[in-house]
Design a protein around this motif. Structure first.
Motif, PDB file in Angstrom:
ATOM      1  N   ASN A   1      27.220  73.699  57.573  1.00  0.00           N
ATOM      2  CA  ASN A   1      26.616  74.991  57.907  1.00  0.00           C
ATOM      3  C   ASN A   1      26.799  75.974  56.764  1.00  0.00           C
ATOM      4  N   ALA A   2      25.855  76.866  56.617  1.00  0.00           N
ATOM      5  CA  ALA A   2      26.037  77.986  55.716  1.00  0.00           C
ATOM      6  C   ALA A   2      27.192  78.848  56.221  1.00  0.00           C
ATOM      7  N   ASP A   3      27.945  79.433  55.310  1.00  0.00           N
ATOM      8  CA  ASP A   3      29.091  80.251  55.712  1.00  0.00           C
ATOM      9  C   ASP A   3      28.678  81.414  56.614  1.00  0.00           C
ATOM     10  N   SER A   4      27.490  81.934  56.403  1.00  0.00           N
ATOM     11  CA  SER A   4      27.053  83.110  57.160  1.00  0.00           C
ATOM     12  C   SER A   4      26.821  82.803  58.632  1.00  0.00           C
ATOM     13  N   VAL A   5      26.656  81.526  58.986  1.00  0.00           N
ATOM     14  CA  VAL A   5      26.372  81.191  60.385  1.00  0.00           C
ATOM     15  C   VAL A   5      27.328  80.141  60.924  1.00  0.00           C
ATOM     16  N   LYS A   6      28.378  79.858  60.219  1.00  0.00           N
ATOM     17  CA  LYS A   6      29.225  78.701  60.493  1.00  0.00           C
ATOM     18  C   LYS A   6      29.715  78.636  61.932  1.00  0.00           C
ATOM     19  N   ASP A   7      30.136  79.738  62.488  1.00  0.00           N
ATOM     20  CA  ASP A   7      30.728  79.700  63.820  1.00  0.00           C
ATOM     21  C   ASP A   7      29.713  79.871  64.937  1.00  0.00           C
ATOM     22  N   ARG A   8      28.457  80.113  64.619  1.00  0.00           N
ATOM     23  CA  ARG A   8      27.478  80.404  65.658  1.00  0.00           C
ATOM     24  C   ARG A   8      26.360  79.385  65.730  1.00  0.00           C
ATOM     25  N   PHE A   9      26.136  78.632  64.669  1.00  0.00           N
ATOM     26  CA  PHE A   9      25.049  77.666  64.632  1.00  0.00           C
ATOM     27  C   PHE A   9      25.628  76.255  64.646  1.00  0.00           C
ATOM     28  N   SER A  10      24.917  75.362  65.321  1.00  0.00           N
ATOM     29  CA  SER A  10      25.361  73.969  65.395  1.00  0.00           C
ATOM     30  C   SER A  10      24.158  73.052  65.254  1.00  0.00           C
ATOM     31  N   ILE A  11      24.214  72.150  64.302  1.00  0.00           N
ATOM     32  CA  ILE A  11      23.119  71.202  64.087  1.00  0.00           C
ATOM     33  C   ILE A  11      23.514  69.850  64.652  1.00  0.00           C
ATOM     34  N   SER A  12      22.550  69.141  65.207  1.00  0.00           N
ATOM     35  CA  SER A  12      22.792  67.806  65.736  1.00  0.00           C
ATOM     36  C   SER A  12      21.488  67.027  65.684  1.00  0.00           C
ATOM     37  N   ARG A  13      21.567  65.738  65.997  1.00  0.00           N
ATOM     38  CA  ARG A  13      20.366  64.914  66.019  1.00  0.00           C
ATOM     39  C   ARG A  13      20.590  63.775  66.995  1.00  0.00           C
ATOM     40  N   ASP A  14      19.501  63.200  67.483  1.00  0.00           N
ATOM     41  CA  ASP A  14      19.633  62.013  68.314  1.00  0.00           C
ATOM     42  C   ASP A  14      19.315  60.779  67.461  1.00  0.00           C
ATOM     43  N   TYR A  15      19.287  59.623  68.077  1.00  0.00           N
ATOM     44  CA  TYR A  15      19.070  58.389  67.321  1.00  0.00           C
ATOM     45  C   TYR A  15      17.606  57.969  67.313  1.00  0.00           C
ATOM     46  N   ASN A  16      16.775  58.840  67.778  1.00  0.00           N
ATOM     47  CA  ASN A  16      15.346  58.566  67.728  1.00  0.00           C
ATOM     48  C   ASN A  16      14.690  59.420  66.654  1.00  0.00           C
ATOM     49  N   ASN A  17      14.042  60.442  67.034  1.00  0.00           N
ATOM     50  CA  ASN A  17      13.294  61.208  66.056  1.00  0.00           C
ATOM     51  C   ASN A  17      13.435  62.709  66.230  1.00  0.00           C
ATOM     52  N   LYS A  18      14.559  63.183  66.783  1.00  0.00           N
ATOM     53  CA  LYS A  18      14.697  64.617  66.994  1.00  0.00           C
ATOM     54  C   LYS A  18      15.982  65.161  66.390  1.00  0.00           C
ATOM     55  N   ALA A  19      15.893  66.384  65.925  1.00  0.00           N
ATOM     56  CA  ALA A  19      17.057  67.121  65.464  1.00  0.00           C
ATOM     57  C   ALA A  19      17.065  68.472  66.169  1.00  0.00           C
ATOM     58  N   TYR A  20      18.241  69.085  66.243  1.00  0.00           N
ATOM     59  CA  TYR A  20      18.399  70.293  67.036  1.00  0.00           C
ATOM     60  C   TYR A  20      19.216  71.326  66.274  1.00  0.00           C
ATOM     61  N   LEU A  21      18.984  72.578  66.611  1.00  0.00           N
ATOM     62  CA  LEU A  21      19.805  73.667  66.098  1.00  0.00           C
ATOM     63  C   LEU A  21      20.140  74.576  67.272  1.00  0.00           C
ATOM     64  N   GLU A  22      21.412  74.602  67.631  1.00  0.00           N
ATOM     65  CA  GLU A  22      21.890  75.484  68.680  1.00  0.00           C
ATOM     66  C   GLU A  22      22.371  76.780  68.038  1.00  0.00           C
ATOM     67  N   ILE A  23      21.896  77.898  68.577  1.00  0.00           N
ATOM     68  CA  ILE A  23      22.265  79.196  68.019  1.00  0.00           C
ATOM     69  C   ILE A  23      22.900  80.031  69.125  1.00  0.00           C
ATOM     70  N   HIS A  24      24.076  80.528  68.855  1.00  0.00           N
ATOM     71  CA  HIS A  24      24.797  81.337  69.841  1.00  0.00           C
ATOM     72  C   HIS A  24      25.096  82.720  69.277  1.00  0.00           C
ATOM     73  N   SER A  25      25.395  83.643  70.176  1.00  0.00           N
ATOM     74  CA  SER A  25      25.737  85.019  69.783  1.00  0.00           C
ATOM     75  C   SER A  25      24.712  85.573  68.799  1.00  0.00           C
ATOM     76  N   LEU A  26      23.444  85.484  69.191  1.00  0.00           N
ATOM     77  CA  LEU A  26      22.364  85.897  68.304  1.00  0.00           C
ATOM     78  C   LEU A  26      22.490  87.361  67.901  1.00  0.00           C
ATOM     79  N   ARG A  27      22.128  87.631  66.664  1.00  0.00           N
ATOM     80  CA  ARG A  27      22.147  88.971  66.104  1.00  0.00           C
ATOM     81  C   ARG A  27      20.751  89.336  65.623  1.00  0.00           C
ATOM     82  N   ARG A  28      20.491  90.602  65.477  1.00  0.00           N
ATOM     83  CA  ARG A  28      19.170  91.023  65.018  1.00  0.00           C
ATOM     84  C   ARG A  28      18.855  90.431  63.655  1.00  0.00           C
TER      85      ARG A  28
END
Length: 126
Positions: A60-87
Motif C-alpha cells: 500500500n501507499a503510505d498515505s492510505v496504508k491503514d485504510r485501504f486493503s487490496i485482495s484478489r480471488d483465484y479467478n479473475n477479480k481483484a478488490y480494493l476495500e476502503i475504510h474511513s473515507l475522507r474527502r
C-alpha cells in the motif's frame, strides 16, 4: 489483451466504507500483478495499492496504508476495500494489470502497467 472493468464506486459520506472490484477478461489474470491507482481532478495519477500474482504479497501507499486493503480471488477479480473515507479520497479509481512478475513482487509504477480499466468514480461528501 487483458481487459479490465472496475465497479463499486459511488457517493459516500466521510467516515464510510466502500468496496471496489476489478474484473479481468482472462482466466490467466491470476498470473498478473495488479495495482489500484487514483486520479483526482487537476492532479497526477497516484499509486494506491498493489498485489503480486496469486496474491502472495500486497503493498500500500503510505498515505492510505491503514485504510485501504487490496485482495484478489483465484479467478479473475481483484478488490480494493476502503475504510474511513475522507474527502481527499475523492478521485477516479483505476485498476491495472501487468505480467512479467514473479509470485512475490508487485509494482507501484503506473508506467509499468500496460493494461488499464476505464475507472470508477469515488466521491466523498462531508
Amino acid at each position: 489483451q487483458v481487459q479490465l472493468v472496475e465497479s463499486g464506486g459511488g457517493l459516500v459520506q466521510a467516515g464510510g466504507s466502500l468496496s471496489l472490484s476489478c474484473a479481468a477478461s482472462q482466466r490467466t489474470f491470476s498470473t498478473h500483478g495488479m495495482g489500484w491507482f487514483r486520479q483526482a481532478p487537476g492532479r497526477e495519477r497516484e499509486f494506491v495499492a498493489a498485489i503480486s500474482p496469486f496474491g502472495r504479497n500486497t503493498y500500500n501507499a503510505d498515505s492510505v496504508k491503514d485504510r485501504f486493503s487490496i485482495s484478489r480471488d483465484y479467478n479473475n477479480k481483484a478488490y480494493l476495500e476502503i475504510h474511513s473515507l475522507r474527502r481527499e479520497d475523492t478521485a477516479v479509481y483505476y485498476c491495472a494489470a501487468r505480467g512479467g512478475l514473479d509470485n512475490y513482487h508487485s509494482s507501484s509504477a503506473a508506467g509499468e502497467y500496460p493494461h488499464w480499466g476505464q475507472g470508477t468514480q469515488v466521491s466523498v461528501s462531508s
